[in-house]
Design a protein around this motif. Structure first.
Motif, PDB file in Angstrom:
ATOM      1  N   LEU A  69      20.000  18.039  70.654  1.00 41.21           N
ATOM      2  CA  LEU A  69      19.427  19.118  71.464  1.00 41.21           C
ATOM      3  C   LEU A  69      18.407  19.838  70.604  1.00 41.21           C
ATOM      4  O   LEU A  69      18.743  20.400  69.564  1.00 41.21           O
ATOM      5  CB  LEU A  69      20.520  20.087  71.924  1.00 41.21           C
ATOM      6  CG  LEU A  69      20.033  21.358  72.645  1.00 41.21           C
ATOM      7  CD1 LEU A  69      19.258  21.012  73.911  1.00 41.21           C
ATOM      8  CD2 LEU A  69      21.229  22.270  72.981  1.00 41.21           C
ATOM      9  N   HIS A  70      17.153  19.823  71.052  1.00 38.95           N
ATOM     10  CA  HIS A  70      16.084  20.486  70.290  1.00 38.95           C
ATOM     11  C   HIS A  70      15.099  21.128  71.254  1.00 38.95           C
ATOM     12  O   HIS A  70      14.606  20.472  72.177  1.00 38.95           O
ATOM     13  CB  HIS A  70      15.358  19.481  69.387  1.00 38.95           C
ATOM     14  CG  HIS A  70      14.230  20.090  68.614  1.00 38.95           C
ATOM     15  ND1 HIS A  70      14.432  20.962  67.568  1.00 38.95           N
ATOM     16  CD2 HIS A  70      12.877  19.968  68.753  1.00 38.95           C
ATOM     17  CE1 HIS A  70      13.275  21.344  67.077  1.00 38.95           C
ATOM     18  NE2 HIS A  70      12.310  20.760  67.774  1.00 38.95           N
ATOM     19  N   ASP A  71      14.823  22.410  71.046  1.00 32.51           N
ATOM     20  CA  ASP A  71      13.882  23.158  71.901  1.00 32.51           C
ATOM     21  C   ASP A  71      14.202  22.984  73.379  1.00 32.51           C
ATOM     22  O   ASP A  71      13.324  22.712  74.209  1.00 32.51           O
ATOM     23  CB  ASP A  71      12.444  22.719  71.614  1.00 32.51           C
ATOM     24  CG  ASP A  71      11.901  23.329  70.320  1.00 32.51           C
ATOM     25  OD1 ASP A  71      12.555  24.248  69.767  1.00 32.51           O
ATOM     26  OD2 ASP A  71      10.836  22.892  69.863  1.00 32.51           O
ATOM     27  N   ASN A  72      15.498  23.110  73.701  1.00 32.42           N
ATOM     28  CA  ASN A  72      15.970  23.098  75.082  1.00 32.42           C
ATOM     29  C   ASN A  72      15.819  21.742  75.780  1.00 32.42           C
ATOM     30  O   ASN A  72      15.872  21.645  77.012  1.00 32.42           O
ATOM     31  CB  ASN A  72      15.255  24.166  75.919  1.00 32.42           C
ATOM     32  CG  ASN A  72      16.184  24.820  76.924  1.00 32.42           C
ATOM     33  OD1 ASN A  72      17.353  25.049  76.651  1.00 32.42           O
ATOM     34  ND2 ASN A  72      15.659  25.127  78.105  1.00 32.42           N
ATOM     35  N   THR A  73      15.643  20.682  75.001  1.00 33.42           N
ATOM     36  CA  THR A  73      15.534  19.323  75.542  1.00 33.42           C
ATOM     37  C   THR A  73      16.514  18.427  74.807  1.00 33.42           C
ATOM     38  O   THR A  73      16.728  18.572  73.606  1.00 33.42           O
ATOM     39  CB  THR A  73      14.101  18.777  75.367  1.00 33.42           C
ATOM     40  OG1 THR A  73      13.186  19.622  76.074  1.00 33.42           O
ATOM     41  CG2 THR A  73      13.981  17.355  75.913  1.00 33.42           C
ATOM     42  N   TYR A  74      17.123  17.497  75.547  1.00 33.35           N
ATOM     43  CA  TYR A  74      18.060  16.545  74.962  1.00 33.35           C
ATOM     44  C   TYR A  74      17.344  15.229  74.657  1.00 33.35           C
ATOM     45  O   TYR A  74      16.542  14.740  75.473  1.00 33.35           O
ATOM     46  CB  TYR A  74      19.215  16.255  75.922  1.00 33.35           C
ATOM     47  CG  TYR A  74      20.060  17.457  76.266  1.00 33.35           C
ATOM     48  CD1 TYR A  74      21.021  17.942  75.374  1.00 33.35           C
ATOM     49  CD2 TYR A  74      19.912  18.107  77.490  1.00 33.35           C
ATOM     50  CE1 TYR A  74      21.813  19.038  75.691  1.00 33.35           C
ATOM     51  CE2 TYR A  74      20.705  19.195  77.816  1.00 33.35           C
ATOM     52  CZ  TYR A  74      21.643  19.661  76.911  1.00 33.35           C
ATOM     53  OH  TYR A  74      22.426  20.749  77.240  1.00 33.35           O
ATOM     54  N   TYR A  75      17.672  14.668  73.502  1.00 35.04           N
ATOM     55  CA  TYR A  75      17.138  13.367  73.088  1.00 35.04           C
ATOM     56  C   TYR A  75      18.316  12.462  72.760  1.00 35.04           C
ATOM     57  O   TYR A  75      19.198  12.841  71.990  1.00 35.04           O
ATOM     58  CB  TYR A  75      16.227  13.513  71.867  1.00 35.04           C
ATOM     59  CG  TYR A  75      15.034  14.416  72.108  1.00 35.04           C
ATOM     60  CD1 TYR A  75      13.824  13.889  72.566  1.00 35.04           C
ATOM     61  CD2 TYR A  75      15.128  15.787  71.897  1.00 35.04           C
ATOM     62  CE1 TYR A  75      12.736  14.715  72.805  1.00 35.04           C
ATOM     63  CE2 TYR A  75      14.048  16.619  72.134  1.00 35.04           C
ATOM     64  CZ  TYR A  75      12.858  16.080  72.584  1.00 35.04           C
ATOM     65  OH  TYR A  75      11.782  16.911  72.828  1.00 35.04           O
ATOM     66  N   ALA A  76      18.327  11.270  73.335  1.00 35.51           N
ATOM     67  CA  ALA A  76      19.405  10.314  73.079  1.00 35.51           C
ATOM     68  C   ALA A  76      18.850   9.095  72.347  1.00 35.51           C
ATOM     69  O   ALA A  76      17.783   8.573  72.688  1.00 35.51           O
ATOM     70  CB  ALA A  76      20.058   9.874  74.388  1.00 35.51           C
ATOM     71  N   TYR A  77      19.591   8.667  71.338  1.00 31.62           N
ATOM     72  CA  TYR A  77      19.233   7.506  70.531  1.00 31.62           C
ATOM     73  C   TYR A  77      20.438   6.573  70.507  1.00 31.62           C
ATOM     74  O   TYR A  77      21.574   7.023  70.645  1.00 31.62           O
ATOM     75  CB  TYR A  77      18.879   7.913  69.106  1.00 31.62           C
ATOM     76  CG  TYR A  77      17.907   9.065  68.996  1.00 31.62           C
ATOM     77  CD1 TYR A  77      16.547   8.845  68.809  1.00 31.62           C
ATOM     78  CD2 TYR A  77      18.357  10.389  69.076  1.00 31.62           C
ATOM     79  CE1 TYR A  77      15.653   9.910  68.701  1.00 31.62           C
ATOM     80  CE2 TYR A  77      17.470  11.450  68.983  1.00 31.62           C
ATOM     81  CZ  TYR A  77      16.129  11.207  68.790  1.00 31.62           C
ATOM     82  OH  TYR A  77      15.250  12.260  68.693  1.00 31.62           O
ATOM     83  N   GLY A  78      20.205   5.280  70.291  1.00 28.69           N
ATOM     84  CA  GLY A  78      21.337   4.366  70.228  1.00 28.69           C
ATOM     85  C   GLY A  78      20.912   2.953  69.914  1.00 28.69           C
ATOM     86  O   GLY A  78      19.728   2.648  69.717  1.00 28.69           O
ATOM     87  N   THR A  79      21.898   2.075  69.886  1.00 28.65           N
ATOM     88  CA  THR A  79      21.657   0.652  69.666  1.00 28.65           C
ATOM     89  C   THR A  79      21.174   0.030  70.967  1.00 28.65           C
ATOM     90  O   THR A  79      21.858   0.108  71.989  1.00 28.65           O
ATOM     91  CB  THR A  79      22.966  -0.029  69.213  1.00 28.65           C
ATOM     92  OG1 THR A  79      23.433   0.595  68.021  1.00 28.65           O
ATOM     93  CG2 THR A  79      22.762  -1.511  68.982  1.00 28.65           C
ATOM     94  N   HIS A  80      19.992  -0.589  70.927  1.00 31.64           N
ATOM     95  CA  HIS A  80      19.479  -1.191  72.159  1.00 31.64           C
ATOM     96  C   HIS A  80      18.336  -2.165  71.885  1.00 31.64           C
ATOM     97  O   HIS A  80      18.425  -3.343  72.220  1.00 31.64           O
ATOM     98  CB  HIS A  80      19.007  -0.118  73.133  1.00 31.64           C
ATOM     99  CG  HIS A  80      18.371  -0.661  74.376  1.00 31.64           C
ATOM    100  ND1 HIS A  80      19.040  -1.470  75.265  1.00 31.64           N
ATOM    101  CD2 HIS A  80      17.104  -0.538  74.881  1.00 31.64           C
ATOM    102  CE1 HIS A  80      18.237  -1.813  76.269  1.00 31.64           C
ATOM    103  NE2 HIS A  80      17.049  -1.267  76.046  1.00 31.64           N
ATOM    104  N   SER A  81      17.271  -1.689  71.258  1.00 34.66           N
ATOM    105  CA  SER A  81      16.070  -2.499  71.106  1.00 34.66           C
ATOM    106  C   SER A  81      16.159  -3.441  69.900  1.00 34.66           C
ATOM    107  O   SER A  81      16.694  -3.078  68.850  1.00 34.66           O
ATOM    108  CB  SER A  81      14.837  -1.600  70.952  1.00 34.66           C
ATOM    109  OG  SER A  81      13.681  -2.371  70.675  1.00 34.66           O
ATOM    110  N   ARG A  82      15.594  -4.619  70.040  1.00 33.93           N
ATOM    111  CA  ARG A  82      15.501  -5.556  68.918  1.00 33.93           C
ATOM    112  C   ARG A  82      14.401  -5.157  67.944  1.00 33.93           C
ATOM    113  O   ARG A  82      14.353  -5.644  66.816  1.00 33.93           O
ATOM    114  CB  ARG A  82      15.227  -6.969  69.436  1.00 33.93           C
ATOM    115  CG  ARG A  82      16.364  -7.570  70.253  1.00 33.93           C
ATOM    116  CD  ARG A  82      16.012  -8.977  70.693  1.00 33.93           C
ATOM    117  NE  ARG A  82      17.114  -9.595  71.439  1.00 33.93           N
ATOM    118  CZ  ARG A  82      17.072 -10.820  71.948  1.00 33.93           C
ATOM    119  NH1 ARG A  82      15.977 -11.564  71.790  1.00 33.93           N
ATOM    120  NH2 ARG A  82      18.103 -11.299  72.614  1.00 33.93           N
ATOM    121  N   ASN A  83      13.500  -4.282  68.392  1.00 33.83           N
ATOM    122  CA  ASN A  83      12.332  -3.935  67.583  1.00 33.83           C
ATOM    123  C   ASN A  83      12.461  -2.598  66.860  1.00 33.83           C
ATOM    124  O   ASN A  83      11.515  -2.164  66.206  1.00 33.83           O
ATOM    125  CB  ASN A  83      11.075  -3.914  68.459  1.00 33.83           C
ATOM    126  CG  ASN A  83      10.727  -5.297  68.969  1.00 33.83           C
ATOM    127  OD1 ASN A  83      10.771  -6.269  68.228  1.00 33.83           O
ATOM    128  ND2 ASN A  83      10.401  -5.393  70.246  1.00 33.83           N
TER     129      ASN A  83
END
Length: 315
Positions: free
Chosen positions: A43-57
């Motif tokens: 949570l940063h500056d009132n916005t949520y960011y999600a990261y995870g395992t997904h892309s091969r690149n």
């Protein structure tokens, strides 16, 4: 067993009444879900960011204002800016002193990259692993109350065990001779399909450290979440007798490897992944539950509600 079920029911009722549990949106079809394994939410500056395992690149990022609907944000980290060519796993992003730090795994080696924005581009200054071990994964940052940074990670050697080490003030370099063992698979549920303790994260409540982790092989439908407690980040750690605290919640299988986070109202949640469906593991998808720490039976206990909700990917 009955006592444990009773406590879980009571906790669910109290959570709904006193903390306003999130109302689940309409059922989300698997193909409409956010396709992230090992998810982490910033949570940063009132916005949520999600990261995870997904892309091969590299590492993808998804963006939301309300946790329920998410939009693709592209690649936050591209492999050209990183150590390694494959197996980009389990990213976590922290905002420290105006800079964003991404801790992640590439080719079973732990790395860290930085950026000026939560959507990147993240770049690894020194394109080399943080740890000399060749099978070290799932690094997570914890900054203690006195400002000391620590890195927790998983070492694979006849099973998956969790360690902690102190970091230098650059948040990127492990201090020599500070590596300390935390936990290894001991409880029966952690050894059903492989001997696994992975996906560590820390929540500190008053003077108690809660080490959340995943147990059992990720491919198992009985993959789950447990926790251990300690009065020091260096241990010794004692696993909860109530483990696993999240396993096979309602219709989900293979639920695990997530991370705690606080929403805009300061409420604790846990984001985790589950298998695509009962027959297919991949792509694993993101789900979110409320979490809480309660003083019950003369001890602090951590709960993750099985009343999860499933975010929707909006294209």
């Amino acid at each position: 067993m009955m006592n444990r079920i009773y406590k879980s029911l009571i906790f669910g009722i109290l959570l709904s009444i006193h903390t306003g549990a999130i109302a689940a949106p309409k059922e989300v079809a698997p193909e409409e879900r956010v396709p992230l394994a090992d998810p982490f939410i910033l949570l940063h500056d009132n916005t949520y960011y999600a990261y995870g395992t997904h892309s091969r690149n590299g590492i993808a990022v998804y963006i939301s204002n309300d946790l329920k609907e998410w939009h693709e944000g592209g690649l936050a980290l591209h492999k050209k800016d990183s150590f390694g060519e494959k197996w980009f796993w389990a990213p976590e992003v922290y905002h420290i002193n105006g800079k964003f730090y991404m801790y992640y795994t590439a080719e079973k080696r732990i790395c860290v990259a930085t950026a000026d924005s939560p959507i990147g581009p993240f770049k690894q200054v020194r394109q080399e692993p943080m740890h000399p071990g060749k099978h070290v994964i799932d690094n997570t940052l914890f900054i203690d109350d006195d400002g000391t940074p620590y890195l927790l990670y998983v070492v694979i050697n006849k099973g998956f065990s969790i360690y902690v080490a102190e970091l230098e003030k650059d948040y990127m370099t492990i201090k020599p001779d500070t590596e300390t063992f935390c936990i290894r698979p001991k409880q029966r549920w952690e050894k059903l399909e492989g001997k696994v303790n992975e996906g560590p994260s820390i929540v500190k409540h008053k003077d108690t450290y809660f080490l959340l982790y995943s147990g059992n092989g990720y491919h198992s439908q009985k993959y789950g979440i447990g926790y251990a407690t300690s009065e020091s980040i260096r241990g010794p750690w004692k696993k909860s007798p109530d483990n696993p605290i999240l396993q096979l919640p309602r219709k989900l299988v293979g639920s695990g490897h997530g991370a705690p986070f606080y929403d805009k109202r300061g409420r604790l949640h846990y984001v985790f992944h589950a298998h695509y469906n009962n027959e297919k593991i991949h792509p694993r998808c993101m789900h979110i539950s409320r979490a809480s720490i309660k003083y019950i039976d003369k001890r602090e206990q951590l709960f993750i509600s099985d009343r999860y909700f499933t975010p929707r990917l909006v294209k």
